[in-house]
Design an enzyme around this catalytic site. Structure first.
Site, PDB file in Angstrom:
ATOM      1  NE  ARG A 164      -4.135  -1.734   0.209  1.00 24.15           N
ATOM      2  CZ  ARG A 164      -4.186  -3.025  -0.115  1.00 24.15           C
ATOM      3  NH1 ARG A 164      -3.126  -3.613  -0.657  1.00 24.15           N
ATOM      4  NH2 ARG A 164      -5.279  -3.719   0.064  1.00 24.15           N
ATOM      5  CB  SER A 241      -8.291  -1.337   4.383  1.00 24.35           C
ATOM      6  OG  SER A 241      -8.730  -2.577   3.905  1.00 24.35           O
ATOM      7  CD  GLU A 338      -4.549   2.364   2.255  1.00 23.75           C
ATOM      8  OE1 GLU A 338      -3.764   2.632   1.332  1.00 23.75           O
ATOM      9  OE2 GLU A 338      -5.774   2.564   2.186  1.00 23.75           O
TER      10      GLU A 338
HETATM   11  N1  EPU Z   1     -10.865 -10.340  10.336  1.00 24.67           N
HETATM   12  C1  EPU Z   1     -11.557 -10.394  11.519  1.00 24.67           C
HETATM   13  N2  EPU Z   1     -12.454  -9.393  11.794  1.00 24.67           N
HETATM   14  C2  EPU Z   1     -12.678  -8.371  10.940  1.00 24.67           C
HETATM   15  C3  EPU Z   1     -11.960  -8.334   9.719  1.00 24.67           C
HETATM   16  C4  EPU Z   1     -11.050  -9.332   9.433  1.00 24.67           C
HETATM   17  O1  EPU Z   1     -11.392 -11.299  12.320  1.00 24.67           O
HETATM   18  O2  EPU Z   1     -13.489  -7.519  11.265  1.00 24.67           O
HETATM   19  C5  EPU Z   1      -9.897 -11.431  10.037  1.00 24.67           C
HETATM   20  C6  EPU Z   1     -10.612 -12.611   9.405  1.00 24.67           C
HETATM   21  O3  EPU Z   1     -10.114 -13.781   9.962  1.00 24.67           O
HETATM   22  C7  EPU Z   1     -10.190 -12.573   7.958  1.00 24.67           C
HETATM   23  C8  EPU Z   1      -8.843 -11.907   8.039  1.00 24.67           C
HETATM   24  O4  EPU Z   1      -8.934 -10.985   9.147  1.00 24.67           O
HETATM   25  O5  EPU Z   1     -10.111 -13.852   7.428  1.00 24.67           O
HETATM   26  C9  EPU Z   1      -8.504 -11.131   6.787  1.00 24.67           C
HETATM   27  O6  EPU Z   1      -9.618 -10.340   6.421  1.00 24.67           O
HETATM   28  P1  EPU Z   1      -9.902  -9.971   4.892  1.00 24.67           P
HETATM   29  O7  EPU Z   1      -9.774 -11.161   4.040  1.00 24.67           O
HETATM   30  O8  EPU Z   1     -11.173  -9.189   4.835  1.00 24.67           O
HETATM   31  O9  EPU Z   1      -8.650  -9.066   4.518  1.00 24.67           O
HETATM   32  P2  EPU Z   1      -7.959  -7.864   5.259  1.00 24.67           P
HETATM   33  O10 EPU Z   1      -6.549  -8.254   5.589  1.00 24.67           O
HETATM   34  O11 EPU Z   1      -8.813  -7.360   6.375  1.00 24.67           O
HETATM   35  C10 EPU Z   1      -6.975  -6.913   3.039  1.00 24.67           C
HETATM   36  C11 EPU Z   1      -6.922  -5.595   2.307  1.00 24.67           C
HETATM   37  C12 EPU Z   1      -8.216  -5.325   1.588  1.00 24.67           C
HETATM   38  C13 EPU Z   1      -8.479  -6.449   0.596  1.00 24.67           C
HETATM   39  C14 EPU Z   1      -8.527  -7.780   1.384  1.00 24.67           C
HETATM   40  C15 EPU Z   1      -8.666  -8.959   0.462  1.00 24.67           C
HETATM   41  C16 EPU Z   1      -5.395  -4.201   3.572  1.00 24.67           C
HETATM   42  C17 EPU Z   1      -5.231  -2.966   4.424  1.00 24.67           C
HETATM   43  N3  EPU Z   1      -6.637  -4.505   3.224  1.00 24.67           N
HETATM   44  O12 EPU Z   1      -7.946  -6.775   4.076  1.00 24.67           O
HETATM   45  O13 EPU Z   1      -8.014  -4.135   0.823  1.00 24.67           O
HETATM   46  O14 EPU Z   1      -9.708  -6.259  -0.082  1.00 24.67           O
HETATM   47  O15 EPU Z   1      -7.299  -7.955   2.133  1.00 24.67           O
HETATM   48  O16 EPU Z   1      -7.466  -9.169  -0.211  1.00 24.67           O
HETATM   49  O17 EPU Z   1      -4.398  -4.821   3.217  1.00 24.67           O
HETATM   50  C18 EPU Z   1      -8.298  -1.771   0.856  1.00 24.67           C
HETATM   51  O18 EPU Z   1      -7.085  -1.671   0.813  1.00 24.67           O
HETATM   52  O19 EPU Z   1      -9.041  -0.744   0.887  1.00 24.67           O
HETATM   53  C19 EPU Z   1      -8.928  -3.084   0.919  1.00 24.67           C
HETATM   54  C20 EPU Z   1     -10.245  -3.244   1.079  1.00 24.67           C
END
Ligand code: EPU
Length: 342
Positions: A164, A241, A338
């Site tokens: 990012r 995010s 972010e």
């Molecule tokens: N999780 C929780 N609670 C929550 C959210 C997440 O427990 O409220 C845990 C869950 O276990 C989940 C894991 O965190 O399996 C990962 O969550 P998710 O797959 O939604 O991905 P993320 O790491 O929260 C990142 C990116 C997103 C992108 C997703 C999918 C960043 C800052 N964010 O989110 O990017 O869509 O992976 O690849 O790296 C963005 O940058 O605006 C964005 C939406």
């Protein structure tokens, strides 16, 4: 080239914060930048480049000269032994561009579908989702120096991509507010294979018993996943995010996991460990927490949303700081905002 004054920015930021720009100009072509620089008043003004407004938080009225990027066009420009090279104007909508590449039988961007914003903003924060980052498909970009009007080209190494992050997010050493991206080129692999490493996609494959999906299938899965977890900015104001997933060293990780065995994490190739910030926030009991009209999204705690429509930048930042403080207090980890705060 017409500079407008006292322009409402509500429609130009996806968090839908009410603020005005003292001055705003639509940039449809690099000649508009040249015209601007020919006027000493505007040449000297500090400038803010605005794409789709999907990664900014406005904390007040904007005193800078806002350059609203409206450079359009998309075409195939080159072909190498391994890839098709396609180019899009910085003002093109990102998702529409992804759909266009698939319709032209040039897959490779499907994991990045439905990310709000413009093509020009995509390298700035090296957008990423479901195991693919922009830098994996990036070829080069053209940008214009906002002081001299000089147009230059950068390759991936020169963009200094990281998680990012890129050279366009940094000042004074980088190009933040010093250059505007005009066009971006992508190298889409001729021998395409799906990128299915992300846990949520593996789950879809297993559930639907579809071990060899085509690009359209991956696109449908990605869109379904995003619709299920993330708010649609055209309905509920948000900037995706709100925090980056923090990275810790193996030593820090050993210490933290001993106290919090259920924590969600991913191992990086360099040995460090990335923690799921959404999990950390949720574990602090902050899912659904609000400050004024701003709240932590119920389905994904990493996202802050405009709940009432009248959210202010101050409310956003108060909630963000509360979250950072609580996560630090509980886990000893600092999570970084972010989007760009203005
Ligand atoms: N999780 C929780 N609670 C929550 C959210 C997440 O427990 O409220 C845990 C869950 O276990 C989940 C894991 O965190 O399996 C990962 O969550 P998710 O797959 O939604 O991905 P993320 O790491 O929260 C990142 C990116 C997103 C992108 C997703 C999918 C960043 C800052 N964010 O989110 O990017 O869509 O992976 O690849 O790296 C963005 O940058 O605006 C964005 C939406």
């Amino acid at each position: 080239m017409i500079v407008q004054h006292h322009v409402p920015l509500l429609a130009f930021n996806t968090f839908r914060i009410a603020a005005t720009a003292d001055a705003l100009v639509h940039i449809a072509d690099e000649s508009d930048i040249h015209a601007l620089l020919a006027d000493p008043k505007w040449a000297a003004a500090d400038k803010l480049v605005l794409g789709g407004g999907s990664n900014i938080v406005l904390t007040g009225n904007v005193k800078l000269l806002v350059l609203k990027v409206d450079i359009m066009g998309k075409k195939r420009v080159n072909e190498t032994a391994k890839a098709f090279v396609v180019e899009a104007g910085a003002g093109e909508n990102w998702h529409d561009f992804v759909i266009w590449t698939l319709a032209q039988n040039m897959p490779g961007l499907e994991n990045l579908a439905m990310i709000p914003g413009t093509v020009g903003a995509s390298p700035v924060q090296n957008i990423g989702a479901y195991g693919v980052e922009l830098q994996d498909r990036f070829d080069s970009l053209d940008a214009i120096d906002l002081q001299t009007g000089h147009v230059f080209t950068l390759n991936a190494a020169e963009c200094a991509f990281a998680y990012r992050d890129s050279i366009f997010k940094h000042a004074p050493t980088g190009l933040k507010d010093k250059a505007m991206i005009l066009r971006v080129r992508f190298a889409l692999p001729k021998s395409w294979t799906p990128s299915l490493g992300y846990a949520d996609l593996e789950k879809k494959m297993a559930e639907q018993n579809c071990p060899q999906p085509d690009a359209q299938q991956v696109l449908r899965w990605v869109c379904d996943l995003r619709r299920a977890k993330l708010p649609d900015p055209s309905v509920v104001g948000n900037v995706g995010s709100f925090f980056k997933n923090p990275t810790v060293t193996p030593q820090q990780f050993t210490n933290i996991i001993a106290h919090h065995p259920k924590m969600v994490y991913y191992r990086l190739t360099n040995g460090d460990i990335k923690l799921a910030a959404g999990w950390l926030i949720e574990a602090c009991g902050l899912r659904g927490k609000t400050v004024g009209q701003v709240g932590v999204y119920e389905k994904q705690a990493l996202v802050l949303v405009n709940q009432g429509g009248a959210a202010t930048g101050a409310e956003v930042m108060t909630l963000a700081k509360t979250i950072q403080h609580r996560v630090h207090e509980r886990f000893g980890i600092r999570i970084e905002i972010e989007p760009v705060v203005i």
